[in-house]
Write a protein that holds these residues in place. Structure first.
Motif, PDB file in Angstrom:
ATOM      1  N   GLY A  51     -13.109   4.912  -4.620  1.00 40.81           N
ATOM      2  CA  GLY A  51     -13.606   5.521  -3.395  1.00 40.81           C
ATOM      3  C   GLY A  51     -13.631   7.035  -3.484  1.00 40.81           C
ATOM      4  O   GLY A  51     -14.579   7.698  -3.048  1.00 40.81           O
ATOM      5  N   ILE A  52     -12.589   7.604  -4.068  1.00 48.55           N
ATOM      6  CA  ILE A  52     -12.485   9.064  -4.149  1.00 48.55           C
ATOM      7  C   ILE A  52     -13.532   9.632  -5.107  1.00 48.55           C
ATOM      8  O   ILE A  52     -14.053  10.731  -4.900  1.00 48.55           O
ATOM      9  N   GLY A  61      -0.332   1.979  -2.257  1.00 44.64           N
ATOM     10  CA  GLY A  61      -0.804   2.766  -3.395  1.00 44.64           C
ATOM     11  C   GLY A  61      -0.692   2.007  -4.699  1.00 44.64           C
ATOM     12  O   GLY A  61      -1.626   1.995  -5.511  1.00 44.64           O
ATOM     13  N   LEU A 112      -8.896   0.805  -6.590  1.00 48.06           N
ATOM     14  CA  LEU A 112      -9.967   0.801  -5.589  1.00 48.06           C
ATOM     15  C   LEU A 112     -10.047   2.150  -4.894  1.00 48.06           C
ATOM     16  O   LEU A 112     -11.132   2.657  -4.606  1.00 48.06           O
ATOM     17  N   ILE A 113      -8.883   2.756  -4.606  1.00 52.78           N
ATOM     18  CA  ILE A 113      -8.883   4.045  -3.916  1.00 52.78           C
ATOM     19  C   ILE A 113      -9.492   5.119  -4.824  1.00 52.78           C
ATOM     20  O   ILE A 113     -10.288   5.952  -4.378  1.00 52.78           O
ATOM     21  N   TYR A 114      -9.138   5.054  -6.110  1.00 54.51           N
ATOM     22  CA  TYR A 114      -9.748   6.025  -7.047  1.00 54.51           C
ATOM     23  C   TYR A 114     -11.266   5.875  -7.057  1.00 54.51           C
ATOM     24  O   TYR A 114     -11.997   6.858  -7.082  1.00 54.51           O
ATOM     25  N   HIS A 129      -4.499   1.265  -6.031  1.00 53.14           N
ATOM     26  CA  HIS A 129      -4.859   2.584  -6.550  1.00 53.14           C
ATOM     27  C   HIS A 129      -6.224   2.602  -7.238  1.00 53.14           C
ATOM     28  O   HIS A 129      -6.979   3.553  -7.075  1.00 53.14           O
TER      29      HIS A 129
END
Lengths: 547, 99
Positions: free
Chosen positions: A234-235, A224, A230-232, A228
Motif C-alpha cells: 500500500g505504501i 504489523g 500488504l502494508i508495504y 507488513h
C-alpha cells in the motif's frame, strides 16, 4: 465522565461482539505467548541439550577452540556447511551446527540438524538428528493459535490472528469507553460480597485498564507482524518509481568458505561496533556466493534488546562490513530505534529477567481477560434467557473447551514428549499428534458435558497433568541418574507444581459454584449442557415462552 | 417531520460504518503515511524510515476504525471519510507532480 447513552450502547455492543469473536483465538495467543518467554527452559526440560563432557570446564570455551574446530570441519564438510552454519558461543564446549535438511527459518517437522564437535581423542564427532522443535512449536502456537495451513509464504494462522488483533484493539477502545462513566468510582473496587459475577467483572475491568498500554502495544505490533507485506504494498503507491528499500549492492566476486577470515576478527568487529554487547551466537549464510551474510546475536544485560532474545548485528563475513538494519544505540538513529523499540516492546526484552517474568504474568492476565470476558457475557445472557438459549450454551462449551483444552494439550504434550523423546527418532510428530488430539478430545468433551462440568473436570485434569511434570523428571532421574539434566529441569518443575495447586484451587471454586442453587447461568450444570438440556427444565425455567 | 427526526437520530449502522473504516478509512490512513514519507522529517531513502512508515500506518487506521462508530450514520461516515480522502489524494499527487 458522562457519555451519551446511545454512544455508550453502541460501544457496549462493539465490545461484546469483538470480544466474543476474537476472544478464543487471543486466549491461545496470549497464554502461549507467556510460555514463549520461557521456551528455551521448556525445550531444555523436555529434552536436555548437549551435556558438557568435561564438567570441570565451566568457563566459556575459548575462541581458539572454536577456530580449531571450524578449520577441521570445513576441510571435511566445506561444501555441506557453506549454505549456512551456526556457532553458539554460550555452549560449554565448541559445537558447529548446520541443517542438512530444512532450515532454521521454516517450521518443518523433518528438519535435520548436523552437530560436529571434537571428541576427547582429537577426532571429529558428527551426529545427524531430527531437530527437536518443541520451542518452535510453542512459538508457532503463539503466532497462529494452532491454525495450520499457509497463504503464500505466510502461515494462515498468522493472518487470522492479525485480524483478531484488529478486533482486539476495538474491544480495548470500546471497553474503556463503556467503563468511562464509572471508571473513577469503581476502578480499584474488587467487590467480593456482591456475588461471584460482580467479582469477576471487577477483576476483568481492573486487569483490562491496568494493562492497557501493554495491550495497545501488542495489538499494534501483531497487526504489523501479520500484514507488513500488504502494508508495504500500500505504501509503495506513494513512493512512485522509487523503491521502498534500496537493494544491497551485489558483489561481483564470488566468495568461498575456505577463505573465511578468522572468527576472532568477526567477534572483534562486533565488539567494536557495540562495546556494551556480548556476541553470543554467529550464524553464517550463503558463504559460497556473491552475497554472503553473517548474523551476530548480541546480548546486553544493561540495555534494551530488540529481538526476541538478543540484538542482531548483520555483517559481511569476508569484508567485515556492518550491514543495514543492524541495531544502533547512536544518536540520530531515531527511526531505527523507534522501529526496533517496538519489537522489543512486543518481545519483552527491555528489562532482563524482570521483563521476562513481567511479560509472562501480563500474558497470563491477558488470557484471563478474554476468558473472563466471554464467560461474563455468556453468564449474563443465559441468566436473562433462563437457560433456554442454545447458542449461549454452545458458545460457553466452546469457550471452556478451547481455552482449557489448549492449555491442557500443551501440558500433556510436555509430559508425553519428555517420556517419548529418547524412544522416537523424530518426536516432533508426537508433539503435534498429542497436542491436536488432546485439544479436539477436550473440546468434544466440553460440548458433551456442557461448560460447567467441563470446566470443573478440565481444571482437575490440568492440575493432574501439571503435577505429572515433576513426577516425569523424577522418573527419568530414576531410570538414568544424571543430576546435570535433572537440575536443568528444576525451574519448570517448580512452576508446574505451583500451577497444579492453582488449577486445583480453581477446580474446587468451580465445583462450589456449580453446587449452588441453579441460577441458570454458565455455571449451573443443567443450563450449560447443550446436549443434555431436557425439555422439562427448559419449560420450567422459562414459563413466559408458553403462549 | 419524520425525516427531520431521523436526521438527529443516532443510527448504529454496524456494517456500513465498519465498511467506511475499511475502504475510505484505509485509503485515508495510507495517504497520511504518504504525506509523512515525503514531507515528514528524515530521508525517504532510508530503509529505517520506510519501516517506520509501515508501523505508522496501523495506529492511524486503528484510530479511524475506533471513532467511525461515532458518526451519526453510515452515509455520513462514507461521505466525510470519502471526501477527505479524495481531497488528500488530489493534494498529494498534485504536490508530487509539481515537485
Amino acid at each position: 465522565m458522562k457519555v451519551r447513552p446511545d454512544i455508550l450502547r453502541t460501544y457496549q455492543s462493539l465490545h461484546t461482539w469483538t470480544g466474543i469473536t476474537a476472544g478464543l483465538l487471543l486466549f491461545i495467543g496470549f497464554y502461549a505467548g507467556s510460555l514463549t518467554m520461557f521456551k528455551h527452559e521448556l525445550q531444555q526440560w523436555i529434552t536436555p541439550a548437549f551435556k558438557p563432557i568435561n564438567q570441570a570446564q565451566q568457563e566459556q570455551t575459548k575462541v581458539a577452540d572454536w577456530q580449531l574446530l571450524l578449520n577441521k570441519t570445513r576441510t571435511l564438510y566445506g561444501n555441506e556447511m557453506a549454505a549456512g552454519f551456526e556457532l553458539d558461543l554460550q555452549q560449554p564446549e565448541a559445537v558447529i551446527r548446520w541443517y542438512s535438511q530444512g532450515s532454521a527459518r521454516d517450521l518443518h517437522m523433518d528438519n535435520k540438524l548436523v552437530q560436529v564437535w571434537q571428541g576427547q581423542d582429537g577426532q571429529l564427532q558428527k551426529t545427524e538428528n531430527y531437530e527437536n522443535q518443541f520451542a518452535d512449536l510453542i512459538d508457532y502456537l503463539h503466532r497462529s493459535a494452532g491454525i495450520a495451513g499457509e497463504i503464500g509464504h505466510d502461515q494462515a494462522g498468522v493472518y487470522v490472528l492479525g485480524i483478531a488483533a484488529v478486533l482486539y484493539f476495538l474491544a480495548l477502545v470500546s471497553g474503556v469507553v463503556v467503563l468511562l462513566p464509572t471508571l473513577v468510582k469503581t476502578f480499584f473496587a474488587l467487590r467480593k460480597d456482591k456475588g461471584a459475577s460482580r467479582f469477576w467483572l471487577d477483576s476483568h475491568n481492573l486487569v483490562g485498564v491496568a494493562s492497557l498500554p501493554f495491550h495497545f502495544i501488542i495489538a499494534w505490533t501483531v497487526i504489523g507482524f501479520a500484514f507488513h507485506d500488504l502494508i508495504y504494498d500500500g505504501i509503495s503507491v506513494f513512493y512512485g518509481d522509487k523503491p521502498l528499500f534500496q537493494a544491497p549492492a551485489r558483489s561481483s566476486q564470488t566468495f568461498h568458505i575456505q577463505s573465511l577470515p578468522p572468527l576472532e576478527q568477526h567477534i572483534a568487529a562486533a565488539k567494536a561496533y557495540s562495546p556494551e554487547h556480548q556476541p553470543v551466537k554467529l550464524s553464517f549464510m550463503r558463504l559460497n556466493s556473491p552475497a554472503p551474510a553473517l548474523t551476530v546475536q548480541m546480548i546486553s544485560t544493561k540495555g534494551m534488546m530488540r529481538g526476541p532474545e538478543a540484538d542482531y548485528l548483520f555483517m559481511q563475513p569476508y569484508t567485515l562490513k556492518i550491514q543495514p538494519f543492524t541495531f544502533s544505540n547512536k544518536d540520530g538513529a531515531s527511526y531505527s530505534n523507534f522501529v526496533m523499540g517496538l519489537f522489543s516492546l512486543h518481545f519483552g526484552t527491555y528489562a532482563g529477567d524482570f521483563g521476562r517474568w513481567g511479560y509472562f504474568v501480563m500474558g497470563l492476565l491477558g488470557a484471563f481477560l478474554f476468558y473472563s470476558g466471554n464467560l461474563l457475557w455468556l453468564d449474563k445472557r443465559m441468566k436473562k434467557s433462563a437457560g433456554a438459549d442454545r447458542n449461549c450454551q454452545l458458545m460457553a462449551a466452546l469457550t471452556i473447551g478451547v481455552c482449557l483444552g489448549s492449555v491442557l494439550a500443551v501440558v500433556l504434550t510436555l509430559f508425553i514428549g519428555k517420556l517419548l523423546g529418547s524412544v522416537l527418532t523424530n518426536v516432533n510428530y508426537a508433539y503435534l499428534w498429542c497436542y491436536y488430539l488432546s485439544f479436539v478430545l477436550f473440546v468434544a468433551y466440553s460440548f458433551w458435558r456442557g461448560a460447567a462440568i467441563a470446566a470443573y473436570h478440565g481444571l482437575l485434569f490440568l492440575s493432574l497433568a501439571c503435577a505429572l511434570l515433576p513426577v516425569t523428571t523424577g522418573y527419568i532421574l530414576w531410570q538414568l541418574p544424571d543430576w546435570y539434566t535433572a537440575s536443568a529441569s528444576f525451574g519448570v518443575d517448580l512452576m508446574a507444581s505451583l500451577f497444579a495447586g492453582v488449577f486445583l484451587l480453581a477446580a474446587r471454586k468451580t465445583k462450589k459454584r456449580m453446587l449452588q442453587p441453579t441460577d441458570g447461568g454458565v455455571w449451573s450444570i443443567q443450563a450449560s449442557a447443550p446436549l443434555r438440556s431436557t425439555p422439562s427444565t427448559t419449560e420450567r425455567s422459562n414459563p413466559d415462552s408458553a403462549p | 417531520m419524520a425525516i427531520e427526526r431521523r436526521k438527529n437520530n443516532f443510527q448504529p449502522d454496524w456494517l456500513g460504518k465498519t465498511l467506511a473504516a475499511v475502504f475510505p478509512g484505509l485509503a485515508f490512513a495510507f495517504v497520511c503515511v504518504g504525506f509523512y514519507a515525503w514531507y515528514g522529517p528524515g530521508d525517504i531513502h532510508s530503509g529505517n524510515k520506510t519501516q517506520f512508515h509501515m508501523w505508522l500506518f496501523t495506529p492511524i487506521w486503528l484510530g479511524v476504525l475506533s471513532v467511525v462508530y461515532l458518526f451519526k450514520s453510515a452515509r455520513q461516515a462514507w461521505l466525510t471519510l470519502g471526501s477527505i480522502t479524495v481531497l488528500l489524494y488530489a493534494v498529494f499527487f498534485l504536490l508530487r507532480s509539481v515537485a
